[in-house]
Design an enzyme around this catalytic site. Sequence first.
Site, PDB file in Angstrom:
ATOM      1  N   ARG B   7      -6.846  29.647  18.163  1.00  0.00           N
ATOM      2  CA  ARG B   7      -5.603  28.789  18.380  1.00  0.00           C
ATOM      3  C   ARG B   7      -4.471  29.847  18.836  1.00  0.00           C
ATOM      4  NH1 ARG B   7      -1.457  29.288  13.233  1.00  0.00           N
ATOM      5  NH2 ARG B   7      -2.450  30.784  12.301  1.00  0.00           N
ATOM      6  N   GLU B  55      -1.043  11.012  13.612  1.00  0.00           N
ATOM      7  CA  GLU B  55      -1.946  11.142  14.298  1.00  0.00           C
ATOM      8  C   GLU B  55      -2.085   9.771  15.418  1.00  0.00           C
ATOM      9  OE1 GLU B  55      -1.452  12.153  11.470  1.00  0.00           O
ATOM     10  OE2 GLU B  55      -0.667  13.920  11.357  1.00  0.00           O
ATOM     11  N   GLN B 117      -6.589  20.555   3.530  1.00  0.00           N
ATOM     12  CA  GLN B 117      -6.258  21.190   5.262  1.00  0.00           C
ATOM     13  C   GLN B 117      -6.783  21.494   5.292  1.00  0.00           C
ATOM     14  OE1 GLN B 117      -2.110  20.733   4.720  1.00  0.00           O
ATOM     15  NE2 GLN B 117      -2.710  19.999   3.052  1.00  0.00           N
ATOM     16  N   ARG B 163      -7.928  29.167  11.934  1.00  0.00           N
ATOM     17  CA  ARG B 163      -6.248  29.851  11.756  1.00  0.00           C
ATOM     18  C   ARG B 163      -6.776  31.023  12.233  1.00  0.00           C
ATOM     19  NH1 ARG B 163      -4.483  31.580   7.184  1.00  0.00           N
ATOM     20  NH2 ARG B 163      -2.410  31.721   6.846  1.00  0.00           N
TER      21      ARG B 163
END
Lengths: 282, 313
Positions: B7, B55, B117, B163
């Site tokens: 990312r 979203e 998540q 991540r």
Amino acid sequence: MKYSLQDLERFANEMRIDIIKMLHEAGSGHPGGSLSCIDAVTSIMYNYVGRTAQNAADPDRHRFVMSKGHGVPALYAVLARMGIVAQDELMTLRKINSRLQGHPVVTALPEVEFSTGSLGQGLSVAQGMAMAAKLDGKPLKIYCMIGDGELQEGQIWESLMSAPKFMLDNLIVLLDYNKGQIDGPTREVMDIEPVDEKLRAFNWDVQVIDGHDFKQLDEALTKAQNTGGKPHFIVAHTVKGKGVSFMEGVIDWHGKAPNDEQTVDALKELEARVNAAAEVAQ
Amino acid sequence: MSKKATRVSFGEQLAALGETNPEIVVFDADLAKSTQSLMFGSKYPERFFEMGIQEQNMIGAAAGMATMGKKPFICSFSIFVTGRFETIRMSIAYADVPVTIVGTHCGIGIGEDGYSQMALEDISIMRSLANMTVIQPADDAETKAAVRFLAEYKHPAFLRLTRQGVEQVHGEDYTFEFGKADELKTGSDGVIFATGAVVYNALKAAEQLESEGVNLRVVNIHTIKPLDEEHIIRAAKETGFVLTIEDHSIIGGLGSAVAEVLSEHAPTPMKRIGIYDTFGESGTPNGLYEKYKLDVKGLYEQIKASVQQPAVA
């Protein structure tokens, strides 16, 4: 060039005939919500979007997004009357290999501007178009037609919350408030009232009109041209199935085509109205 | 180069492209600091749109902008954006607009935040959509090359990012070829197809097995759709045994994609390594990779067991 209100009314009533013929030929579709919105679609497309065969692909054109995709026969009828779609192509509605899909498909027919039919999504797309026009400093207007049942979708409220943040005074939303949806009257299925108060609380510029009165439509659309920073919302009270007396206000006509006999009756009534108006004009 | 999250590589490259490509617009849904889209946003605030926690509206607004000639990147945690499947299906895939969906924090590698998540099913659902391209880069160089490619791409795409930091498998001179498999190690006793964060671990595990006389080929699959079918069929025929490795459910991900191709064109014994039809949980990324056997040691054990007991041909 702006058409007279008498012209617009005549166009809309002539196109009601096209809508009935298309749906009868297709054997399915949504007469109630097509007939309720045709007056507004006519006003917008002729006098505000100003669509013509010449400007249909102009990147700087005004745009109209039919978020209530099941009302698309009204838009197809307008595009045919404008010469953008061939008149006899209307009879291919909902048939295999037709560009006139049951709900609008932009990859098949670019002039519908976007693919809709899954309710609640077209307004977000119109918002994005309005954001792009703002970003590029282009004086474009984006018009979007939504249905009253569609207002029950969560995504609609995301956009209703979002458009004022981006000060999209180039976005003009028209609610075809025909009071009915498949499972029954809108107020019983899931009431949207008080819709004008909700929209004002969300910081929209709100007007409430009779969506079959061409003068009120024209005045509201003219007022909605102002660039005061707020997006515009026109609550247009309409009648489902407007123009065909046996369909008017009858929920059952949300999503079924007229049979042969009903088509004859509907066309007789609609043609009588068009002819009567023509005599008055002479 | 040390470990780096893909990312972060994405954020750096997108911000750099903003200078040369004025049509790029970037959307985020209240996660701009996490997805790294803020790197672009702080350089080009007029082309960056904070959409709040919406979203679906972000998906639609980006689609609308794309019809006006813009090149939108929409960013969020992968599961939050790909979870709005039907909106993506209707407003991006079916409309064939050039929106790139950037899903970060994919896989169990997200760590402590836990399963809510975590995207373990995103490749599966995005891969099912016609018109949709699916790309998952393995490291910094590949991510940057993929972002450069996507900035010019004219169709819908999904970019899956991590991540957590990942080790580098490519040099700075790496050339990204869209839709092409990327062979990292030769071998003839079997072929490993790996994607994303686990590519490096798969390579290290294969190197360990090499010292024990098991000679496995390792192929990085950055483009999961369209899949490099020709390469996969050839490698399967040449080696006779296929493993797939991914930080994703074994249902519908790279493993399924490879199995679909091979079962039709070159049936080959195979083992799908990944998340075995279960949810994730909280924990450190390293701890979770250890528990779910996606670290070098865990992969070494899983691969060794598979090679010793290949499925019945």
